[in-house]
Write an enzyme that holds these catalytic residues in place. Structure first.
Site, PDB file in Angstrom:
ATOM      1  N   ASP A   1      -2.226  -1.200  -5.691  1.00 19.83           N
ATOM      2  CA  ASP A   1      -2.191  -0.141  -4.869  1.00 19.83           C
ATOM      3  C   ASP A   1      -3.029   1.096  -5.955  1.00 19.83           C
ATOM      4  OD1 ASP A   1      -3.124   1.453  -3.091  1.00 19.83           O
ATOM      5  OD2 ASP A   1      -1.049   2.647  -2.801  1.00 19.83           O
TER       6      ASP A   1
ATOM      7  N   LYS B   1       0.738  -1.138  -0.006  1.00 15.36           N
ATOM      8  CA  LYS B   1       0.216  -0.080   0.355  1.00 15.36           C
ATOM      9  C   LYS B   1       0.833   1.149  -0.489  1.00 15.36           C
ATOM     10  CE  LYS B   1      -3.592  -2.131  -0.165  1.00 15.36           C
ATOM     11  NZ  LYS B   1      -4.575  -2.199  -1.096  1.00 15.36           N
ATOM     12  N   CYS B   2       0.224   1.924  -0.650  1.00 13.94           N
ATOM     13  CA  CYS B   2       0.888   3.559  -0.382  1.00 13.94           C
ATOM     14  C   CYS B   2       1.965   4.074   0.885  1.00 13.94           C
ATOM     15  CB  CYS B   2      -0.005   4.340  -0.514  1.00 13.94           C
ATOM     16  SG  CYS B   2       0.701   6.288  -0.534  1.00 13.94           S
ATOM     17  N   PRO B   3       2.771   4.714   1.357  1.00 13.16           N
ATOM     18  CA  PRO B   3       3.692   4.627  -0.126  1.00 13.16           C
ATOM     19  C   PRO B   3       4.679   4.204  -0.100  1.00 13.16           C
ATOM     20  CG  PRO B   3       4.513   5.665   1.958  1.00 13.16           C
ATOM     21  CD  PRO B   3       3.197   5.094   2.418  1.00 13.16           C
TER      22      PRO B   3
END
Length: 82
Positions: free
Chosen positions: A39, A12-14
């Site tokens: 993502d 997932k981000c980042p």
């Protein structure tokens, strides 16, 4: 020339953008990297990152939930910049 594959699915981000940035630093001009991620924010983050580095997205596509970017290293000046 075969592209190096970077499998970032499930992250997932980042993390996808950060890990893509780290991988781009190791490439020489003309090298390609194939980034796979799931993502949804990657469709925004990765192109922005590539633009900031002065590199180029050769192709992007979506296969079901996987987003694939083929990125070509264009700028040697920031290859090892921190």
């Amino acid at each position: 020339m075969a592209a190096t594959k970077l499998d970032l699915t499930g992250l997932k981000c980042p993390l996808p953008a950060l890990m893509t940035r780290k991988a781009l630093r190791t490439l020489s001009v003309g090298d390609r990297i194939e980034v796979h991620c799931t993502d949804p924010m990657a469709v925004i983050d990765i192109p922005v990152l590539v633009q900031q580095f002065g590199d180029r997205i050769d192709r992007s596509e979506r296969r079901d939930a996987v987003i694939i970017f083929i990125i070509e290293k264009m700028n040697a000046a920031i290859a090892n910049d921190d």
